[in-house]
Write an enzyme that holds these catalytic residues in place. Structure first.
Site, PDB file in Angstrom:
ATOM      1  CG  HIS A   1      18.838  47.988  55.188  1.00  0.00           C
ATOM      2  ND1 HIS A   1      19.155  47.602  53.908  1.00  0.00           N
ATOM      3  CD2 HIS A   1      17.782  48.816  55.055  1.00  0.00           C
ATOM      4  CE1 HIS A   1      18.334  48.165  53.050  1.00  0.00           C
ATOM      5  NE2 HIS A   1      17.480  48.913  53.715  1.00  0.00           N
TER       6      HIS A   1
ATOM      7  CB  CYS B   1      15.427  46.407  53.624  1.00  0.00           C
ATOM      8  SG  CYS B   1      14.718  46.994  52.107  1.00  0.00           S
TER       9      CYS B   1
ATOM     10  CG  ASP C   1      24.285  50.503  57.295  1.00  0.00           C
ATOM     11  OD1 ASP C   1      24.248  51.689  56.913  1.00  0.00           O
ATOM     12  OD2 ASP C   1      23.383  49.676  57.061  1.00  0.00           O
TER      13      ASP C   1
ATOM     14  CE  LYS D   1      18.529  55.030  53.759  1.00  0.00           C
ATOM     15  NZ  LYS D   1      17.140  54.623  53.613  1.00  0.00           N
TER      16      LYS D   1
ATOM     17  CD  GLN E   1      17.653  55.066  58.702  1.00  0.00           C
ATOM     18  OE1 GLN E   1      17.278  56.170  59.087  1.00  0.00           O
ATOM     19  NE2 GLN E   1      17.230  54.541  57.574  1.00  0.00           N
TER      20      GLN E   1
HETATM   21  N1  PLP Z   1      21.390  50.614  55.864  1.00  0.00           N
HETATM   22  C1  PLP Z   1      20.391  51.125  56.577  1.00  0.00           C
HETATM   23  C2  PLP Z   1      20.454  51.096  58.064  1.00  0.00           C
HETATM   24  C3  PLP Z   1      19.292  51.685  55.923  1.00  0.00           C
HETATM   25  O1  PLP Z   1      18.297  52.208  56.620  1.00  0.00           O
HETATM   26  C4  PLP Z   1      19.277  51.684  54.517  1.00  0.00           C
HETATM   27  C5  PLP Z   1      18.083  52.187  53.786  1.00  0.00           C
HETATM   28  O2  PLP Z   1      16.989  52.194  54.292  1.00  0.00           O
HETATM   29  C6  PLP Z   1      20.355  51.164  53.830  1.00  0.00           C
HETATM   30  C7  PLP Z   1      21.410  50.636  54.532  1.00  0.00           C
HETATM   31  C8  PLP Z   1      20.419  51.169  52.345  1.00  0.00           C
HETATM   32  O3  PLP Z   1      20.378  52.486  51.891  1.00  0.00           O
HETATM   33  P1  PLP Z   1      20.267  52.786  50.335  1.00  0.00           P
HETATM   34  O4  PLP Z   1      18.975  52.181  49.882  1.00  0.00           O
HETATM   35  O5  PLP Z   1      20.272  54.271  50.252  1.00  0.00           O
HETATM   36  O6  PLP Z   1      21.458  52.166  49.712  1.00  0.00           O
END
Ligand code: PLP
Length: 406
Positions: free
Chosen positions: A123, A364, A200, A226, A203
């Site tokens: 992401h 993203c 990260d 999430k 998900q």
């Molecule tokens: N990393 C992953 C794998 C994500 O799916 C997301 C959001 O879709 C993020 C990071 C960023 O999350 P946030 O927008 O809550 O900071």
């Protein structure tokens, strides 16, 4: 015990509403999860009965708010399997979690000529901060490739780890195509060369049991929203030994030990990394979300979503005009797809007309979309309240979409 999404849905007030006169089919949990009443109640109870600022108060209400905030930290610690609650830093979201690590640990460790390794699955939140850091330091960002199914090439990944690699940053589950990365293998390979690893978990944390000690992660980031919790709160786990060495992130109130006009000494972690008044209600809401998920059981959630993903894959594969993007053998929670001759945004709009909420766009993950040579996809992502009927509605709406355009 079996899992009944119909019962789970009753816990979520949003499902009492209809969309365009139809029941809501919410297939966008990867973007953000809906909220159970238990989370909404925990937040409003806190504001109604227990609200005060934390840490600095000597009066009872402040002590209560502080206790509730720290209880939430302890819940996150147990949820992630961390050894100590000081290893849990509250942040706004996964994005801030990764920025915190990049701009404190990363900035202190990465120097000119060094390397940072990420994967092609990231992401933007786990790509752009590292890209910026590498630019600032004249370091090199290396990208571990994926194959045509979206599976990470572990051999190529291992080949990127060298004497100059200072950190690896890798997603646990891809939000764009659902690939589930074997992060235990990533940490094993990296640690064999003394390289720390950030995972990260945005998900992953809502979908199966995460144990940062079993994974042997050095950093683990996730977002509360999430995880069926509120927006504005997330957390990052930082391994104890690293934590003590990490310079502060933002500075100001709440993170100091002693301040003179000339100099400041800092509070021990986690406060050192939590400058200013935090999202107290958010942390408490996140704690309530964790309680809620644990009462259901992450193992049952994982099994339920796996079964639903298999069913969804089968239904989409049965539509000749639909092509699934991302077909890794190990996937979690996400079905990304394109429809022949129909722009993903049009797919999303047509599905919306049928009460089916999916996301359309690059999720993203623009570099990953480029690898698959698509500008965007439509993405159905699963949550604990989804069932086969939701998938059937998605498939029916896709048939309608195909009819309209062909
Ligand atoms: N990393 C992953 C794998 C994500 O799916 C997301 C959001 O879709 C993020 C990071 C960023 O999350 P946030 O927008 O809550 O900071």
């Amino acid at each position: 015990m079996s899992f009944d999404p119909a019962l789970v849905r009753k816990d979520f007030p949003i499902f009492q509403t209809t969309m365009r006169g139809k029941p809501l089919t919410y297939l966008d949990t990867a973007a953000s999860a809906q909220k159970p009443q238990a989370v909404i109640d925990a937040i409003s109870r806190f504001y109604a009965n227990d609200y005060a600022n934390i840490h600095r108060g000597v009066y009872e209400l402040s002590a209560t708010a502080t206790r509730l905030h720290e209880q939430a930290r302890e819940k996150v610690r147990a949820f992630l399997g961390a050894a100590e609650s000081r290893e849990i830093i509250f942040v706004r979201n996964a994005t801030e979690a990764i920025n915190l690590v990049a701009w404190t640990y990363g900035r202190s460790q990465v120097n000119e000529g060094d390397e940072v390794v990420v994967t092609a699955l990231e992401h933007h939140a786990n790509l752009v901060p590292w890209q910026m850091l590498c630019k600032e330091k004249n370091a090199t960002l290396r990208i571990a490739p994926v194959d045509a199914s979206g599976t990470l090439d572990l051999e190529a990944f291992a080949g990127l780890l060298g004497d100059r690699t200072r950190i690896v940053a890798c997603t646990h589950v891809s939000n764009a195509i659902g690939t589930h990365v074997p992060v235990e293998e990533i940490t094993r390979l990296a640690h064999a060369k003394g390289i720390p690893v950030l995972i990260d978990g945005a998900q992953a944390a809502p979908r199966f049991v995460v144990d940062v000690q079993a994974i042997d992660a050095d950093f683990y980031a996730f977002s509360g929203h999430k995880l069926y919790g509120p927006t504005g709160i997330g957390a990052v786990y930082v391994r104890g030994e690293i934590l003590d060495e990490m310079p502060p992130y933002q500075t100001g109130g709440g993170m100091i030990e002693r301040v003179t006009f000339e100099e400041t000494t800092f509070a021990p972690p986690p406060e050192r990394f939590e400058a200013g008044t935090p999202d107290i209600a958010g942390a408490i809401g996140l704690g309530a979300a964790i309680d809620y998920l644990e009462a259901i059981g992450l193992d049952r959630i994982e099994r339920h979503e796996a079964e639903l993903l298999a069913y969804g894959t089968e239904c989409l594969e049965a539509i000749p005009e639909v092509r699934i993007i991302g077909t890794a053998a190990r996937k979690t929670g996400v079905l990304s797809f394109v429809v022949d001759g129909v722009h993903p945004h049009d797919v999303g709009t047509i599905l919306d007309g049928e009460g089916v909420a999916v996301r359309a766009g690059h999720h993203c993950a623009q570099p990953l979309m480029n690898l698959f040579q698509v500008p965007a996809t439509a993405r159905a992502s699963l949550g604990i309240y989804n069932d086969r009927e939701d998938i059937d509605r998605l498939a029916a709406a896709l048939h309608k979409c195909v009819e309209l355009f062909h």
